[in-house]
Each structure stands twice: as C-alpha cells, then as structure tokens.
Design a protein around this motif. Structure first.
Motif, PDB file in Angstrom:
ATOM      1  N   GLU A  63      -8.453  47.455 -31.806  1.00 34.48           N
ATOM      2  CA  GLU A  63      -8.738  46.093 -31.370  1.00 34.48           C
ATOM      3  C   GLU A  63      -7.904  45.085 -32.161  1.00 34.48           C
ATOM      4  O   GLU A  63      -7.380  44.123 -31.597  1.00 34.48           O
ATOM      5  N   LYS A  67      -4.374  45.145 -30.863  1.00 38.60           N
ATOM      6  CA  LYS A  67      -4.293  44.464 -29.567  1.00 38.60           C
ATOM      7  C   LYS A  67      -4.178  42.954 -29.757  1.00 38.60           C
ATOM      8  O   LYS A  67      -3.348  42.288 -29.119  1.00 38.60           O
ATOM      9  N   ILE A  68      -4.977  42.407 -30.657  1.00 40.85           N
ATOM     10  CA  ILE A  68      -4.934  40.962 -30.933  1.00 40.85           C
ATOM     11  C   ILE A  68      -3.594  40.592 -31.577  1.00 40.85           C
ATOM     12  O   ILE A  68      -2.989  39.564 -31.246  1.00 40.85           O
ATOM     13  N   ASN A  69      -3.112  41.439 -32.467  1.00 39.06           N
ATOM     14  CA  ASN A  69      -1.834  41.169 -33.126  1.00 39.06           C
ATOM     15  C   ASN A  69      -0.672  41.161 -32.134  1.00 39.06           C
ATOM     16  O   ASN A  69       0.290  40.402 -32.287  1.00 39.06           O
ATOM     17  N   GLU A  84      -0.828  40.149 -29.078  1.00 43.20           N
ATOM     18  CA  GLU A  84      -0.883  38.854 -28.390  1.00 43.20           C
ATOM     19  C   GLU A  84      -0.158  37.789 -29.205  1.00 43.20           C
ATOM     20  O   GLU A  84       0.541  36.931 -28.660  1.00 43.20           O
ATOM     21  N   GLU A  85      -0.303  37.867 -30.527  1.00 44.55           N
ATOM     22  CA  GLU A  85       0.421  36.950 -31.405  1.00 44.55           C
ATOM     23  C   GLU A  85       1.920  37.238 -31.355  1.00 44.55           C
ATOM     24  O   GLU A  85       2.741  36.311 -31.351  1.00 44.55           O
ATOM     25  N   SER A 100       2.887  42.739 -24.211  1.00 40.37           N
ATOM     26  CA  SER A 100       1.892  43.675 -24.737  1.00 40.37           C
ATOM     27  C   SER A 100       1.830  44.967 -23.930  1.00 40.37           C
ATOM     28  O   SER A 100       1.470  46.027 -24.457  1.00 40.37           O
TER      29      SER A 100
END
Length: 322
Positions: free
Chosen positions: A98, A101-103, A105-106, A116
């Motif tokens: 998780e 996944k957020i990284n 997006e950055e 992504s």
C-alpha cells in the motif's frame, strides 16, 4: 512466532513509518536523465546495494522485483521498461504494498513519462511466487534473501530460477560475511530481519545459486556494509560484514561446472601477436581478458611464463571468455 513473522512485523512498521536507519538507506541514488525519485522512496530504500543495471534492461524486458520496499528500484526498473505491467513487484507485507502504491502516485507527479500502471504490485511470498514458469527476463531482490534460513533460502532461489526464462538473470544485492557467527547471533530473529545475522560467506552464497542450476554467476561488486562489535552485540570478536552485488544467469550448466566471474583477468605478454589455448580463449598481446575462475585455474595450470593471471577483484562488468 517464527523468524519470518518477526521480519513481517519489522517491515510492516517500516512501511507505516519510514525507518531511515533500517538497512543501508545511504547508498547513492541513480541519477538518470528525466528520473526524479520522491523523497519518501529514498527514505524507504531498504537495501544494501543496487540491482538496477542498464545492460540487463535492454529490449523491453519483463522484470520481477521481490520485496518492494518503498518502490524506488521498481521505479528505476520502470524507467527502462515503460510499458503496462512491465515490472512486477511482489511483497508479503500488505502495508508495504500500500505504501508503494501511494509512493508511485507521487512519482507520477514528478515524472511525466511514468504511469503507475507500469508497475504490477502483487501480494505474494518469495517462497511461492505468484508467477508462471519461464515468464520473466530479469528478476531482482535487494537485501531480502539473507533474511532466510537455509531451507527457505534454497526455496526462494529455486522459485526465482523457475520463473526466469532461459538465459534470464537474477540480480541480487545481499550482505555476506566470511567470519563464523555464533548461534546466539544466528538465531537472533530481529538481527536476521535487519539483514545482519543471516549473512553467509560468498562461496556458500554462490554454491546455493549454482546448486539451483544457474550456469553463470557474475560478482559485480563487493563493498563494506556493517560491523558487529562486542560492545553492542552478542559476540566475543568484531564481525565485519560486506555487501555484494551478484547476477545469476539461467544459462545451461557447462559439463565442467559453472562459470563464476569474480573479477579475474588474464594478460598474455609473449613474443607472438596472440595466444590461443585451444579451448576457445584467444588472448591478444598485452590486452587483458576477463576470465571466469574455472578458466583462470586452467590457464594457471599451463605454467607458462608469458601469462599473467590476476586474483579476484570481486568486480566484474561484462565481456570476457565465456
């Protein structure tokens, strides 16, 4: 609780709160044109070297990375792939998947070329990879395999071998240690999870790879890593740990044994233009030729006074005798 459960807990915490002191996060970051790595990825760079080598990544390879960390090496691999699901990231820790996944997006905000969807994140275990046989060109792991005890390590290497295509390569960075460690250190689950007490000698590491069937081994780098001292650890002597970067290639196993490149070279300095050993090795006068350990020993046995055979430098960057 098993040592693998301890490992999961440590990396779950590292996913939720980046741990800059965990593993070797101070390694230099690849500087590539047009590649910007988010700061959070750098803080979560839980590895002891690099597994990203441009010469492994030609012709749009399908890439597998096991133990995703913050996603930095996955992003670096995607830089060379740039195709949907071109890079597969596998991790057993939900929180790490998780966080990655957020990284990503950055990373999309910082890198116009990156999407992504280039990275396919999958929940999975290194001991039972969620991939088909012969489906991967380049597989990689950074500071993961040293966590495993012997039987699990053999299983993890076997899984990598299974999913690689013929002539595919497994690229690794792991701590190694030539000194013996006492059982207290070996059985310390936290130290094993922290990439310290699972370190083994290079020759044992290489043998595990060749026993799995890899016919060619390249030792690309050998660097200082950590020190365990009696003041802070349960040991009577100072223990020096190095990290190595290795590529194991799924070549057929030669009849006379694997080709292991440890950074040795041969130089012919005789009277003729070149020397031919009759076994496929031609050495031009005063031109160093990279050779595997097997060839080095065979040339040494010739006992010629016009051949120089170097010792291992533990640095091999391609080319040579095989």
């Amino acid at each position: 609780m098993s040592y693998l459960d301890t490992t999961k807990d440590i990396y779950k915490d590292a996913a939720l709160t980046p741990n800059v002191g965990l593993c070797c996060t101070t390694n230099p970051i690849w500087e590539l044109p047009g590649l910007k790595i988010p700061k959070i990825m750098q803080e979560m760079n839980y590895g002891c070297g690099s597994t990203v080598h441009p010469r492994d990544l030609t012709n749009n390879p399908k890439i597998l990375y096991v133990g995703v960390g913050g996603g930095m090496e996955l992003l670096q691999f995607a830089y060379f792939s740039r195709q949907k699901n071109g890079v597969v990231g596998v991790d057993v820790v939900d929180e790490m998947l998780e966080a990655s996944k957020i990284n990503f997006e950055e990373a999309e905000k910082l890198n116009p070329w990156f999407k992504s969807e280039f990275v396919d994140l999958r929940k999975g275990d290194a001991l039972a990879l969620p991939l088909e046989d012969n489906s991967i060109d380049v597989a990689a792991q950074n500071c993961l395999f040293n966590i495993f005890k012997e039987d699990d390590l053999k299983a993890a290497i076997s899984e990598m071998y299974r999913v690689l295509k013929p002539h595919g390569r497994l690229v690794m960075s792991d701590p190694t240690c030539e000194q013996p460690m006492n059982e207290a250190l070996r059985n310390d689950e936290r130290l094993r999870a922290l990439c310290l007490s699972g370190s083994i000698p290079i020759k044992d590491y290489v043998k595990l790879l060749t026993d799995a069937g890899f016919g060619t081994i390249e030792i690309r780098a050998r660097k200082p890593y950590r020190v365990l001292n009696p003041k802070h650890y349960n040991t009577e002597e100072l223990i020096y740990i190095e990290s190595i970067e290795v590529a194991a290639i799924k070549d057929p196993m030669p009849k006379d044994g694997p080709c292991i490149f440890s950074g040795r070279a041969a130089i012919y300095f005789g009277d003729t233009e070149y020397f031919d050993d009759g076994k496929g090795h031609i050495l031009f006068k005063n031109q160093p030729l990279a050779i595997c350990d097997k060839t080095a020993n065979a040339l040494k046995n010739l006992q010629r006074d016009d051949l120089y055979i170097s010792e291992s430098t533990w640095h091999y960057d391609g080319g040579g005798c095989c």
